[in-house]
Structure formats: C-alpha cells, structure tokens
Design a protein around this motif. Structure first.
Motif, PDB file in Angstrom:
ATOM      1  N   LEU A  51       0.843  -1.188   0.096  1.00 31.16           N
ATOM      2  CA  LEU A  51       0.197   0.078   0.043  1.00 31.16           C
ATOM      3  C   LEU A  51       1.046   1.269  -0.237  1.00 31.16           C
ATOM      4  O   LEU A  51       2.035   1.214   0.420  1.00 31.16           O
ATOM      5  N   GLU A  52       0.334   2.295  -0.570  1.00 29.14           N
ATOM      6  CA  GLU A  52       0.901   3.490  -0.868  1.00 29.14           C
ATOM      7  C   GLU A  52       0.674   4.298   0.796  1.00 29.14           C
ATOM      8  O   GLU A  52      -0.437   4.303   1.193  1.00 29.14           O
ATOM      9  N   ASP A  53       1.745   4.770   1.283  1.00 31.37           N
ATOM     10  CA  ASP A  53       1.768   5.707   2.348  1.00 31.37           C
ATOM     11  C   ASP A  53       1.075   7.117   2.094  1.00 31.37           C
ATOM     12  O   ASP A  53       1.428   7.675   1.103  1.00 31.37           O
ATOM     13  N   VAL A  54      -0.159   7.226   2.766  1.00 35.45           N
ATOM     14  CA  VAL A  54      -1.065   8.272   2.439  1.00 35.45           C
ATOM     15  C   VAL A  54      -0.961   9.304   3.482  1.00 35.45           C
ATOM     16  O   VAL A  54      -1.905  10.142   3.566  1.00 35.45           O
ATOM     17  N   THR A  55      -0.102   9.352   4.372  1.00 34.13           N
ATOM     18  CA  THR A  55       0.107  10.292   5.751  1.00 34.13           C
ATOM     19  C   THR A  55       0.029  11.608   4.967  1.00 34.13           C
ATOM     20  O   THR A  55      -0.439  12.471   5.800  1.00 34.13           O
ATOM     21  N   ASP A  56       0.659  11.919   3.936  1.00 35.43           N
ATOM     22  CA  ASP A  56       0.470  13.444   3.435  1.00 35.43           C
ATOM     23  C   ASP A  56      -0.863  13.719   2.930  1.00 35.43           C
ATOM     24  O   ASP A  56      -1.027  15.108   2.847  1.00 35.43           O
ATOM     25  N   VAL A  57      -1.754  12.903   2.742  1.00 36.51           N
ATOM     26  CA  VAL A  57      -3.103  12.987   2.573  1.00 36.51           C
ATOM     27  C   VAL A  57      -3.916  13.286   3.839  1.00 36.51           C
ATOM     28  O   VAL A  57      -4.549  14.284   4.181  1.00 36.51           O
ATOM     29  N   ILE A  58      -3.731  12.387   4.743  1.00 32.74           N
ATOM     30  CA  ILE A  58      -4.346  12.199   6.097  1.00 32.74           C
ATOM     31  C   ILE A  58      -3.988  13.449   6.926  1.00 32.74           C
ATOM     32  O   ILE A  58      -4.983  14.116   7.597  1.00 32.74           O
ATOM     33  N   ALA A 117       2.742   4.086   9.602  1.00 33.18           N
ATOM     34  CA  ALA A 117       2.123   5.365   9.147  1.00 33.18           C
ATOM     35  C   ALA A 117       0.852   5.059   8.569  1.00 33.18           C
ATOM     36  O   ALA A 117       0.327   4.092   8.922  1.00 33.18           O
ATOM     37  N   TYR A 118       0.090   5.956   8.144  1.00 37.39           N
ATOM     38  CA  TYR A 118      -1.286   5.985   7.541  1.00 37.39           C
ATOM     39  C   TYR A 118      -1.330   5.252   6.056  1.00 37.39           C
ATOM     40  O   TYR A 118      -0.739   5.777   5.151  1.00 37.39           O
ATOM     41  N   TYR A 119      -1.887   4.225   6.033  1.00 37.06           N
ATOM     42  CA  TYR A 119      -1.827   3.389   4.983  1.00 37.06           C
ATOM     43  C   TYR A 119      -3.290   3.212   4.315  1.00 37.06           C
ATOM     44  O   TYR A 119      -3.383   2.424   3.588  1.00 37.06           O
ATOM     45  N   ALA A 120      -4.414   3.887   4.969  1.00 35.53           N
ATOM     46  CA  ALA A 120      -5.485   3.766   4.668  1.00 35.53           C
ATOM     47  C   ALA A 120      -6.469   4.649   4.901  1.00 35.53           C
ATOM     48  O   ALA A 120      -6.036   5.722   5.748  1.00 35.53           O
ATOM     49  N   PHE A 121      -7.678   5.109   4.054  1.00 33.93           N
ATOM     50  CA  PHE A 121      -8.551   6.025   4.687  1.00 33.93           C
ATOM     51  C   PHE A 121      -9.619   5.394   5.402  1.00 33.93           C
ATOM     52  O   PHE A 121     -10.409   4.490   4.881  1.00 33.93           O
ATOM     53  N   LYS A 130      -4.344   9.158  -4.910  1.00 34.72           N
ATOM     54  CA  LYS A 130      -4.504  10.102  -3.735  1.00 34.72           C
ATOM     55  C   LYS A 130      -5.351  11.048  -3.803  1.00 34.72           C
ATOM     56  O   LYS A 130      -6.122  11.515  -2.697  1.00 34.72           O
ATOM     57  N   GLU A 131      -5.166  12.026  -4.912  1.00 35.13           N
ATOM     58  CA  GLU A 131      -5.950  12.956  -5.163  1.00 35.13           C
ATOM     59  C   GLU A 131      -7.463  12.714  -4.932  1.00 35.13           C
ATOM     60  O   GLU A 131      -8.362  13.320  -4.506  1.00 35.13           O
TER      61      GLU A 131
END
Length: 460
Positions: A107-114, A140-144, A355-356
């Motif tokens: 999974l992509e690290d989505v911390t920058d979005v969270i 890290a944040y790996y999900a929404f 991510k967007e």
C-alpha cells in the motif's frame, strides 16, 4: 460483477463523434474499484463524486463496482499479480487484507493526505488506519477510514408485548439481560404453544457474524487479546480468566436452548432470515440492516401499498434497535467498531491521482452523502458526519441508538495492532472454541487454552 465505466464529458463525446481520437483517447485516467452499494443511494453518491472529480481535474475515473466477495477476491488477485487498481475500497478489506497489505509494503503511504485533515476524523476510527509496514518497520497511515459498523441488538417489540412484557421490563445488567430473554420471554412463548426462540445467536464457524458477536462478548468481559504493539497477552492470567467467562457466556445461550439448533451452522444472512421470519424475537447484528430492510420496503414502488404500510409500521413501531446491556462488572459497554478502509495501491499506475481522488472523496461534502446513502447500514467516521442531523437529531429510532453507541465509545479489532488476526478471524478460532464446548463437551477452560495455543501459532 457489475462494472460502471465513467463517461468523458459532453464536449469530448462530441469530439469523438467527428473523428477526434488522439487527445480524447489519451486522457489521463485513475482506476478505482469499489464494493457496489447495498442501497442505490450509496452508488448515486459515489457517481456524483466521480462526476465532480472529473470536472474539477479533467482526469477520467475508470470506476468498477463489484459485489462484496468479488471485490476482495479480485483485489487480492490483482495485488498478487502486480496489477492492482490505483484505488480500492471493498467493505471487507479491513477484516481480511488491509493490515497484511500494509505490512507487506503493498500500500501507498497516504500520511501526506491524512495529516491536513487529521482533526476531522474520530480518533478511534483514524487510529485503525495507522498501520505497521514490515519493510520499513515503522507505522504510518496506509488507508482512509471511510465508514464503520458496530454491533447492535435488534428485537421485535410487538412480539415482546404479545408474550406479556414491556420494553421497560428488559434488564440492563449482563446476566439479567440474557436470563430475561431466555427464561422469561421464551418461557412465556412456549407456554402459549409457540415454537419460538428468544435469541438468534450466530454460532457457525463460517460466519463473520459469529466472530464479531463473540468478540463483543469477550469485550464485555474485558478479555484483552493483544496489546497496542500487537503482542499476544491473552495468556496472561487475568485475560485468560476473562476469556473463559466469555466462552461460557456465549455457549450458554445455546446450552439453555435459547437459540435455534441450526444456529451452529448459520452463515451470515441466517440470523437476519430467522428474525424476519419471526422464529426468533431478538438477535445481535453488526449493522442496522435488519431494520433497514423494512425501511427499504416501505419506499419500494414495486410493493403494494399494503406491503409498504406494513413495512413502515415495522420500521417505526415493531422493530427496535438497542444497545448491549452493561458489562458483567456493571460498567457501560464500549462498542467494537470495524472501520471500512479505502487504500491506494503501491503498484498502481497512477498513485498520484489515486491520492487526489481519495482526498476529494474524504471531503465532508462528498463523504457524508456517500455514507448516509447507506441509510444507516454504515456509520460516519468523521466528527462532523456523526453530529449531522442524519444521526444526531433523534428522529429515526434506529439511527438514534447507533449515535448513542458511538457516544458511549468504540474500540478497534485486534487486527489493527497485529495484521495476522485477519487469519485468526478467517479461521474463526472463537467459534471453534465455543463449538468445542457445545459439540465436543470439553470444558470452557480447555477450549480457551486450545484457542490461545492456536492464536499463538497463527499470530505469535
């Protein structure tokens, strides 16, 4: 599988019609796979988000909707083949795959979005997406955290009254609560010659309802299975003793003849079916979908007016959604919440746009209609969403209870801290332990020790 491919805008369609091919066909695309909604309102809300995102960005969303099981099996296959979509949201990812994928670096690290929207989420819901990556050995944040579910009690108020009881008669204490249903209510039904069971109590090893229900009982007895670092602590004397009591309590419903004998073989829909058929008076269920079925019927134009009126009466008058009783120690129950997770795949071809798209979906004006489109089946994970009138105004008798349960507090599943518990749940060691007591007549102590040993083998 039902696939819904997004359409390019009207101007682009016109261009294609007169022979434009190069610019239109090379339009940037983000590929998105979602579970098809249980209600039309979910799909309509998602399609609205897709349309708005396409207009705002000029990026085409290649959206596919799949049935619940197809969604996760297709996703697993695509991840293994290295050909996943950019974005995935299946409503069983949390139970089966998200933690493992995060650990394996899939999974992509989505911390920058969270991070910029972090304060908008309920802390416990957000915490379930903060996962360990085994390759970096860091969390890290790996999900929404898109939406969530909790366990509820559902019962027929009119059947309760038929057998001589009022809702005010229902005890709040743990043992008193189950004694009331199994002894008093079922006893009164049998005295009237009705072959009815008081509780629809899932016991089937193949049912996710069973492990969700059982872990609710374990939660009631404060049986801690893992710590926040994922270490198994169930073998500690206090936790072992609590789990033995949970096994005893869960098995006792069947031992006293309070649930249909067939419940040892039930699959997930079967407690719903028994309830709708009025062969059980009460059941526990991980969504308010039982009541929701009647709400759906009361608005279904394909039914007769008489059928719609009956469904409306059931929804507002006859069916009740309720909280679990107090824990055996007298404290209020904190509710076991399963957070439904969306992910951006590390091997996706357009992770940036993935991510967007998720950042766009998670905006309150987009996420709230999507979650509310489920008519209460799924619960909001944002602070603003749960305080919206949909949940908080008290006008809907079933959603008002869900709102109170949320306010009473939630706790996550063990797989949030140790992804291997997805395998523990898939094997359903919990149901196997209970069935060892019921079918093989071993002691709850032996069944619990066998459970602990197997958990250590799988997740230690």
């Amino acid at each position: 599988m039902k696939s819904m491919r997004s359409l390019v805008g009207g101007a682009a369609l016109a261009a294609l019609a007169v022979g434009w091919s190069g610019a239109a066909l090379s339009q940037e695309t983000v590929t998105v796979w979602f579970t098809k909604g249980f209600y039309k309102g979910e799909d309509d809300a998602l399609l609205s988000v897709v349309d708005k995102f396409q207009k705002a960005t000029g990026v085409k969303v290649d959206l596919s909707l799949y049935a619940t099981e197809d969604c996760v099996t297709k996703s697993v296959g695509a991840v293994q083949a290295g050909t996943p979509p950019d974005v995935g949201f299946c409503t069983t990812y949390d139970f089966r795959t998200t933690g493992q994928w995060a650990f394996e670096g899939k999974l992509e690290d989505v911390t920058d979005v969270i991070e910029p929207m972090k304060k908008e989420f309920q802390p416990q819901a957000l915490a379930t997406t903060f996962l360990m990556n085994g390759k970096t050995n860091k969390k890290a944040y790996y999900a929404f955290p898109v939406e969530q579910q909790m366990m509820h009690i559902t019962y027929w108020k009119d059947m309760l009254e038929e057998f001589g009881f009022k809702e005010a008669d229902i005890p709040k204490t743990w043992n008193g609560y189950w004694d009331f249903w199994c002894d008093k209510v079922q006893g009164a039904a049998r005295a009237k010659g009705k072959r009815i069971y008081a509780v629809g109590h899932p016991l089937g090893v193949a049912a996710s309802d069973t492990f969700y229900s059982f872990l609710t009982f374990a939660n009631a007895y404060d049986a801690q299975v893992v710590d926040e670092n994922g270490k198994i602590v169930l073998d500690q004397p206090k936790n072992r003793a609590a789990m033995i009591e949970a096994v005893k309590s869960y098995a006792n419903i069947m031992q006293r003849g309070c649930t249909p004998p067939s419940s040892v073989n039930w699959l997930d829909p079967d407690n719903n079916v028994a309830f709708h058929n009025r062969t059980t008076i009460a059941t526990h269920n991980a969504t308010i979908s039982i009541a929701g079925k009647h709400m759906d019927d009361m608005n279904n134009p394909a039914l007769t007016q008489e059928q719609r009126d009956a469904a409306k009466k059931n929804y507002y008058d006859n069916i009740r959604t309720a909280e679990f009783p107090k824990k055996p120690d007298g404290s209020n129950m904190t509710n076991l919440a399963a957070v439904k997770t969306a992910v951006v795949f590390a091997d996706g071809k357009n992770k940036k746009r993935g991510k967007e798209f998720m950042a766009f979906l998670m905006k309150d004006e987009n996420l709230r209609p999507f979650v509310e489109g489920s008519a209460g089946r799924w619960v909001s994970t944002t602070l603003a969403g749960i305080e919206a009138p949909f949940w908080s105004d008290g006008k809907d008798p079933h959603r008002a209870v869900v709102y109170k349960q949320y306010k009473d507090g939630t706790v996550p599943f063990q797989f949030v801290y140790n992804y291997k518990f997805t395998a523990v749940n898939a094997e359903n060691v919990w149901a196997k332990a209970v069935n060892r007591v019921l079918v093989d007549k071993v002691s709850p102590e032996q069944a619990t020790d066998e459970m602990i040993a197997r958990i250590k083998q799988i997740a230690g």
